[in-house]
Design a protein around this motif. Structure first.
Motif, PDB file in Angstrom:
ATOM      1  N   ARG A 176       0.838  -1.209   0.000  1.00 30.71           N
ATOM      2  CA  ARG A 176       0.000   0.000   0.000  1.00 30.71           C
ATOM      3  C   ARG A 176       0.874   1.261   0.000  1.00 30.71           C
ATOM      4  O   ARG A 176       0.568   2.238  -0.681  1.00 30.71           O
ATOM      5  CB  ARG A 176      -0.911  -0.021   1.220  1.00 30.71           C
ATOM      6  N   PHE A 177       1.949   1.239   0.767  1.00 25.29           N
ATOM      7  CA  PHE A 177       2.851   2.395   0.833  1.00 25.29           C
ATOM      8  C   PHE A 177       3.395   2.717  -0.553  1.00 25.29           C
ATOM      9  O   PHE A 177       3.472   3.886  -0.955  1.00 25.29           O
ATOM     10  CB  PHE A 177       3.997   2.110   1.804  1.00 25.29           C
ATOM     11  N   ILE A 178       3.776   1.684  -1.310  1.00 18.27           N
ATOM     12  CA  ILE A 178       4.344   1.885  -2.643  1.00 18.27           C
ATOM     13  C   ILE A 178       3.315   2.475  -3.605  1.00 18.27           C
ATOM     14  O   ILE A 178       3.586   3.441  -4.322  1.00 18.27           O
ATOM     15  CB  ILE A 178       4.892   0.548  -3.192  1.00 18.27           C
ATOM     16  N   VAL A 179       2.109   1.896  -3.630  1.00 16.86           N
ATOM     17  CA  VAL A 179       1.092   2.350  -4.582  1.00 16.86           C
ATOM     18  C   VAL A 179       0.671   3.785  -4.304  1.00 16.86           C
ATOM     19  O   VAL A 179       0.317   4.527  -5.225  1.00 16.86           O
ATOM     20  CB  VAL A 179      -0.125   1.399  -4.563  1.00 16.86           C
ATOM     21  N   GLU A 180       0.734   4.204  -3.042  1.00 15.38           N
ATOM     22  CA  GLU A 180       0.329   5.567  -2.701  1.00 15.38           C
ATOM     23  C   GLU A 180       1.173   6.619  -3.445  1.00 15.38           C
ATOM     24  O   GLU A 180       0.727   7.753  -3.617  1.00 15.38           O
ATOM     25  CB  GLU A 180       0.447   5.794  -1.194  1.00 15.38           C
TER      26      GLU A 180
END
Length: 268
Positions: A214-218
Motif C-alpha cells: 500500500r505504501f508503494i502504490v500511494e
C-alpha cells in the motif's frame, strides 16, 4: 493509452432496487474467504463445525464493513460526515478505509476468540491468508466505480476515468492494488502458511506486506481531495497508516520466531 471500460456501477436494477457492483465485490470477498476457510478448517481445529465457522466469518465481516466505514469517516473526511451524518449509510458510493476495517476485524477476532477458547493471534493467523480475496475484490469495485484513480502519466496502460474532471490519462492504481494487495499478497500468505509457522508469524507477514504494497502504490495514487498530501508533497494518510503496520508486522515476525513453537500447518 488504454480505453477505460465503461461499466455501469449498478449491476442490476429492479424498479427502485439497485444492486451495485461495489456491494457485490464485498459479497464475493466474504464468500471466497468462507469457502477457503472451510477447506482449511480441519487443520485449524477439527472440533469446529461449519456453523461456528459461519459465525466467525459473519462477525469478522461486520468488523470489516462497520470498521471500514467508520475508519473512512474518522481518518479521511470527518467534517463532511459531521455536516451530513446520513452520508455514512451511502456505502455504495465508496468511502471505505482498509485500516478501519482492519481494526474492526481485530476487535471481532478478540471478541470471538474469547467466546470460543481461541487466542487473538490463533484466529488472526487463520484468517490472514483469506483477507486478500476481499481486498482484491474491493479494488475491482473501486475500478468499476472509477474512483481512487492515480496520478497523470504517459505510460502505455494509462486510462482516462469518466469521473476525472480534468480528463487526464492516469495510472489505473486500483488495478495495481488488485495485483499487489489481492493476487501477490494472497500468494505470499497462502504459500507461507502451508508449512508450520509460529503463532503470530502469519499475522506479521500480512501486516508487513500489506503495509509495504500500500505504501508503494500511494506514490502513484491521487490522495483524497479533502486531505491532499500531509507533508513533503508526497506523504499521504494511507502511507502514514501503513507505517505502524510495517513496523508491527516486523515485530510480530521477530517475536513469533523468538518465543513461540511452530503451529500446525493450515494449508489444504
Amino acid at each position: 493509452m488504454l480505453p477505460y471500460p465503461q461499466i455501469d456501477p449498478v449491476a442490476l436494477a429492479i424498479g427502485p432496487l439497485k444492486i451495485h457492483w461495489y456491494g457485490l465485490m464485498y459479497l464475493i470477498g466474504i464468500g471466497g474467504a468462507w469457502w477457503l476457510a472451510s477447506r482449511r478448517l480441519n487443520r485449524f481445529d477439527p472440533t469446529w463445525t461449519k456453523e461456528k465457522l459461519s459465525d466467525m466469518v459473519f462477525w469478522m465481516s461486520m468488523g470489516v464493513i462497520v470498521g471500514g466505514r467508520l475508519g473512512y469517516v474518522l481518518f479521511y473526511d470527518l467534517n463532511a460526515y459531521l455536516a451530513n451524518p446520513t452520508l455514512i449509510f451511502e456505502v455504495w458510493k465508496g468511502g471505505m478505509s482498509f485500516h478501519g476495517g482492519f481494526i474492526g476485524v481485530m476487535l471481532a477476532a478478540l471478541w470471538f476468540g474469547k467466546k470460543n477458547d481461541k487466542s487473538f493471534f490463533q484466529l488472526m493467523d487463520f484468517v490472514a491468508p483469506m483477507v486478500p480475496i476481499g481486498l482484491g475484490a474491493g479494488r475491482i469495485g473501486n475500478f468499476i466505480n472509477a474512483e481512487l484513480w492515480g496520478k497523470a502519466t504517459d505510460v502505455p496502460w494509462a486510462m482516462v476515468f469518466p469521473t476525472d474532471p480534468a480528463q487526464l490519462a492516469r495510472h489505473p492504481s486500483q488495478l495495481y492494488q488488485f495485483a499487489l494487495e489481492g493476487l501477490a499478497l494472497f500468494a505470499i500468505l497462502w504459500l507461507f502458511s502451508r508449512k508450520p509457522r509460529p503463532t503470530m508469524a502469519v499475522s506479521g507477514m500480512f501486516a508487513l506486506f500489506y503495509g509495504i504494497f500500500r505504501f508503494i502504490v500511494e506514490f502513484v495514487r491521487v490522495p483524497d481531495a479533502q486531505l491532499g498530501y500531509l507533508a513533503w508533497n508526497w506523504l499521504t494518510m494511507g502511507q502514514v497508516l501503513c507505517v505502524p503496520m510495517i513496523v508491527g508486522g516486523l515485530f510480530l515476525i521477530w517475536l513469533a520466531y523468538r518465543r513461540a513453537p511452530a503451529a500446525p500447518a493450515a494449508a489444504v
